[in-house]
Design a protein around this motif. Structure first.
Motif, PDB file in Angstrom:
ATOM      1  N   UNK A  85       0.824  -1.209   0.000  1.00 13.23           N
ATOM      2  CA  UNK A  85       0.000   0.000   0.000  1.00 13.23           C
ATOM      3  C   UNK A  85       0.856   1.256   0.000  1.00 13.23           C
ATOM      4  N   UNK A  86       1.991   1.221   0.683  1.00 12.30           N
ATOM      5  CA  UNK A  86       2.907   2.363   0.661  1.00 12.30           C
ATOM      6  C   UNK A  86       3.419   2.632  -0.743  1.00 12.30           C
ATOM      7  N   UNK A  87       3.881   1.585  -1.428  1.00 12.43           N
ATOM      8  CA  UNK A  87       4.378   1.759  -2.796  1.00 12.43           C
ATOM      9  C   UNK A  87       3.303   2.334  -3.698  1.00 12.43           C
ATOM     10  N   UNK A  88       2.092   1.850  -3.551  1.00 13.97           N
ATOM     11  CA  UNK A  88       0.992   2.300  -4.410  1.00 13.97           C
ATOM     12  C   UNK A  88       0.663   3.772  -4.197  1.00 13.97           C
ATOM     13  N   UNK A  89       0.968   4.309  -3.039  1.00  9.88           N
ATOM     14  CA  UNK A  89       0.608   5.692  -2.716  1.00  9.88           C
ATOM     15  C   UNK A  89       1.635   6.714  -3.184  1.00  9.88           C
ATOM     16  N   UNK A  90       2.792   6.266  -3.631  1.00  9.28           N
ATOM     17  CA  UNK A  90       3.845   7.206  -4.008  1.00  9.28           C
ATOM     18  C   UNK A  90       3.463   7.977  -5.274  1.00  9.28           C
ATOM     19  N   UNK A  91       3.818   9.254  -5.357  1.00  5.93           N
ATOM     20  CA  UNK A  91       3.512  10.053  -6.551  1.00  5.93           C
ATOM     21  C   UNK A  91       4.491   9.778  -7.686  1.00  5.93           C
ATOM     22  N   UNK A  92       4.141  10.214  -8.883  1.00  5.60           N
ATOM     23  CA  UNK A  92       5.042  10.097 -10.032  1.00  5.60           C
ATOM     24  C   UNK A  92       6.060  11.230 -10.073  1.00  5.60           C
ATOM     25  N   UNK A  93       5.702  12.393  -9.527  1.00  3.74           N
ATOM     26  CA  UNK A  93       6.562  13.570  -9.655  1.00  3.74           C
ATOM     27  C   UNK A  93       6.447  14.439  -8.406  1.00  3.74           C
ATOM     28  N   UNK A 109       9.766  10.322 -17.045  1.00  2.00           N
ATOM     29  CA  UNK A 109       9.079  11.576 -17.326  1.00  2.00           C
ATOM     30  C   UNK A 109       8.114  11.912 -16.189  1.00  2.00           C
ATOM     31  N   UNK A 110       7.765  13.169 -16.000  1.00  2.00           N
ATOM     32  CA  UNK A 110       6.902  13.538 -14.876  1.00  2.00           C
ATOM     33  C   UNK A 110       5.568  12.802 -14.843  1.00  2.00           C
ATOM     34  N   UNK A 111       5.038  12.451 -16.023  1.00  2.00           N
ATOM     35  CA  UNK A 111       3.734  11.798 -16.073  1.00  2.00           C
ATOM     36  C   UNK A 111       3.815  10.338 -16.509  1.00  2.00           C
ATOM     37  N   UNK A 112       5.038   9.807 -16.704  1.00  2.85           N
ATOM     38  CA  UNK A 112       5.195   8.446 -17.223  1.00  2.85           C
ATOM     39  C   UNK A 112       6.488   7.845 -16.671  1.00  2.85           C
ATOM     40  N   UNK A 113       6.344   6.769 -15.878  1.00  4.72           N
ATOM     41  CA  UNK A 113       7.530   6.208 -15.232  1.00  4.72           C
ATOM     42  C   UNK A 113       8.127   5.016 -15.974  1.00  4.72           C
ATOM     43  N   UNK A 114       7.846   4.891 -17.261  1.00  3.56           N
ATOM     44  CA  UNK A 114       8.398   3.790 -18.060  1.00  3.56           C
ATOM     45  C   UNK A 114       8.808   4.310 -19.438  1.00  3.56           C
ATOM     46  N   UNK A 115       9.427   3.441 -20.244  1.00  5.30           N
ATOM     47  CA  UNK A 115       9.801   3.809 -21.607  1.00  5.30           C
ATOM     48  C   UNK A 115      11.251   4.239 -21.722  1.00  5.30           C
ATOM     49  N   UNK A 116      11.699   4.422 -22.953  1.00  7.27           N
ATOM     50  CA  UNK A 116      13.106   4.714 -23.232  1.00  7.27           C
ATOM     51  C   UNK A 116      13.323   6.107 -23.828  1.00  7.27           C
ATOM     52  N   UNK A 117      12.372   7.015 -23.657  1.00  8.87           N
ATOM     53  CA  UNK A 117      12.516   8.358 -24.219  1.00  8.87           C
ATOM     54  C   UNK A 117      13.686   9.126 -23.618  1.00  8.87           C
ATOM     55  N   UNK A 118      14.088   8.770 -22.393  1.00  7.73           N
ATOM     56  CA  UNK A 118      15.172   9.489 -21.725  1.00  7.73           C
ATOM     57  C   UNK A 118      16.444   8.658 -21.622  1.00  7.73           C
ATOM     58  N   UNK A 119      16.601   7.684 -22.514  1.00  8.49           N
ATOM     59  CA  UNK A 119      17.892   6.994 -22.589  1.00  8.49           C
ATOM     60  C   UNK A 119      18.961   8.041 -22.899  1.00  8.49           C
ATOM     61  N   UNK A 120      20.157   7.938 -22.329  1.00 11.13           N
ATOM     62  CA  UNK A 120      21.134   9.024 -22.414  1.00 11.13           C
ATOM     63  C   UNK A 120      21.483   9.508 -23.811  1.00 11.13           C
ATOM     64  N   UNK A 121      21.348   8.653 -24.826  1.00 15.36           N
ATOM     65  CA  UNK A 121      21.715   9.037 -26.182  1.00 15.36           C
ATOM     66  C   UNK A 121      20.558   9.632 -26.980  1.00 15.36           C
ATOM     67  N   UNK A 122      19.401   9.816 -26.357  1.00 15.25           N
ATOM     68  CA  UNK A 122      18.246  10.367 -27.058  1.00 15.25           C
ATOM     69  C   UNK A 122      18.410  11.873 -27.275  1.00 15.25           C
ATOM     70  N   UNK A 123      17.629  12.466 -28.206  1.00 13.20           N
ATOM     71  CA  UNK A 123      17.747  13.900 -28.505  1.00 13.20           C
ATOM     72  C   UNK A 123      17.409  14.781 -27.299  1.00 13.20           C
ATOM     73  N   UNK A 124      18.009  15.943 -27.274  1.00 15.77           N
ATOM     74  CA  UNK A 124      17.802  16.875 -26.169  1.00 15.77           C
ATOM     75  C   UNK A 124      16.341  17.251 -26.011  1.00 15.77           C
TER      76      UNK A 124
END
Length: 264
Positions: A85-93, A109-124
């Motif tokens: 229940x503690x884990x479930x209550x944590x915010x995304x941002x 990302x502030x609204x999405x905690x998955x995916x590869x959009x922020x892999x280090x080699x991605x565009x600025x």
């Protein structure tokens, strides 16, 4: 990592997501987390997987889904009643002001905690999205985790972006850098002018003992965890390998039986 941080006189902790799985010592990790009492906590994608799996809500359609589900079942068995229940209550941002700076903290990302959009080699431009969360105050420094790479870079408007790396599973595609499997974390010192110091720490720990603990504690997929302790490589999305383990140990059937008790 915790002992090292104490030696460095760290006086405040921020947790940037993904606390549990795929290793052992569930309750010990939770107890240490509570002892550290982070002033900032955000929810990672693996935290979501723990919650869904522990509540019996995970499907078993793909080998990787069985992997997450069976590991979450292990967490549910070995953790305290309030952990899920503690884990479930944590915010995304979370936005937090320290000194003259506003920090925006998210797992990805502030609204999405998955995916590869922020892999280090991605565009600025991808990283500019770290500063788009709704807030009363503009964010000066964005901190995220998820990709398991330590990082300092800039957005297009030159705001600062930081990633502390991963304590348990640092990763780099370049083999000479991947060889460094110490616990990676980040210490920030903020004074009345801004960021006074940024220290990317690498701390040794006994990975052989951690590997042995996975076996003695009967962690699901212990063999894969032991491989990861040696190589730093994860097998999360190797569906053919996971299928072999799932069939050998009947993990899907075990989870379906567990889920049936949760969903009654």
């Amino acid at each position: 990592m915790y002992q090292d941080s104490q030696k460095q006189n760290v006086d405040q902790y921020w947790f940037v997501g993904d606390l549990l799985m795929p290793g052992p010592s569930v309750q010990k990790v939770w107890n240490l987390f509570e002892k550290m009492a982070p002033q900032v906590v955000v929810r990672g994608n693996w935290d979501d997987l723990v919650v869904r799996g522990a509540r019996g809500l995970m499907d078993t359609d793909k080998p990787s889904h069985v992997y997450f589900a069976r590991l979450a079942q292990y967490v549910a068995r070995h953790g305290s009643a309030d952990l899920i229940d503690n884990l479930a209550s944590w915010p995304l941002h979370v936005t937090k002001q320290v000194g003259p700076l506003n920090f925006g903290i998210s797992h990805n990302l502030p609204e999405l905690n998955m995916g590869q959009d922020l892999f280090p080699t991605k565009p600025t431009a991808n990283f500019d999205r770290l500063f788009t969360a709704a807030s009363d105050q503009a964010v000066d420094v964005a901190i995220y985790a998820h990709v398991h790479h330590q990082l300092l870079r800039y957005a297009n408007d030159e705001r600062v972006i930081l990633n502390p790396g991963a304590v348990g599973e640092p990763f780099n595609h370049w083999s000479a850098l991947q060889h460094d499997l110490r616990a990676h974390y980040l210490i920030l010192e903020v004074d009345d002018q801004g960021l006074a110091e940024t220290s990317f720490r690498h701390v040794n720990y006994d990975r052989a003992a951690e590997s042995a603990r996975a076996q003695s504690d009967a962690v699901p997929y212990a063999e894969l965890y032991q491989r990861m302790m040696k190589t730093g490589l994860a097998y999360t999305h190797d569906d053919e390998l996971l299928r072999q383990f799932n069939e050998r140990y009947h993990y899907a059937d075990e989870y379906r039986q567990f889920a049936a008790t949760k969903l009654r």
